[in-house]
Design an enzyme around this catalytic site. Sequence first.
Site, PDB file in Angstrom:
ATOM      1  N   SER A  39      -4.347   4.992  -6.078  1.00  0.00           N
ATOM      2  CA  SER A  39      -3.945   3.615  -5.776  1.00  0.00           C
ATOM      3  C   SER A  39      -3.824   2.703  -6.989  1.00  0.00           C
ATOM      4  O   SER A  39      -3.206   1.649  -6.910  1.00  0.00           O
ATOM      5  CB  SER A  39      -4.894   2.985  -4.761  1.00  0.00           C
ATOM      6  OG  SER A  39      -6.133   2.692  -5.362  1.00  0.00           O
ATOM      7  N   LYS A  80      -9.392  -2.245  -7.167  1.00  0.00           N
ATOM      8  CA  LYS A  80      -8.076  -2.893  -7.034  1.00  0.00           C
ATOM      9  C   LYS A  80      -7.984  -4.034  -8.049  1.00  0.00           C
ATOM     10  O   LYS A  80      -8.962  -4.413  -8.673  1.00  0.00           O
ATOM     11  CB  LYS A  80      -7.875  -3.469  -5.628  1.00  0.00           C
ATOM     12  CG  LYS A  80      -8.072  -2.484  -4.491  1.00  0.00           C
ATOM     13  CD  LYS A  80      -7.013  -1.420  -4.442  1.00  0.00           C
ATOM     14  CE  LYS A  80      -7.351  -0.435  -3.318  1.00  0.00           C
ATOM     15  NZ  LYS A  80      -6.630   0.787  -3.396  1.00  0.00           N
TER      16      LYS A  80
END
Length: 186
Positions: A39, A80
Amino acid sequence: MASKKNDWVEWIKILLVAVVIIVFVRMFIAVPIVVEGPSMLPTLENGDRLIVEKLSVTFNQIERFDVVVFHATMKKDYIKRVIGLPGDKIEYRNDQLYVNDQPVDEPFLAEVKSQLEENTTYTTDFSLEEDIKGNKEVVPEGHVFVLGDNRTNSTDSRQLGYIPMDDIVGVAKLTYWPIDKISLLE
């Protein structure tokens, strides 16, 4: 004989002090983590090892584009990038990030975007009000909005909603493994 006993006592004291220091550092200052999954490509790869510092969270010093680790579930932490801070209006149109209606560059995506075929977008359009859980106009107080750098393969705020600041473990500052990738994170 007393000298050997004193040596053992001294070694035990040294070990106890070392354990206390290690526990203190891991609880309040920094912790190592391993990246799992794709990710955060191209910035971070599966298996990269990072140092995550916790002081930024303690002193509420999270900034836009910081790479953060947060508790996504009771058993799973995610890594993230912070895109929106409390009070920010976040929107994506035509592969361009807008913060408070102003276009904002994302230099960490420049290389991957340059390799896209013409008329292809890297990040699909969305707005907080219409597409994000909670339908808020701005990022709520005490929360952040996060995206993975691999916008086509990331479970992030687009699915999870806003991330409470209290769930943030720390800010990733340094990649230390593999050795050829040792660097400060931008």
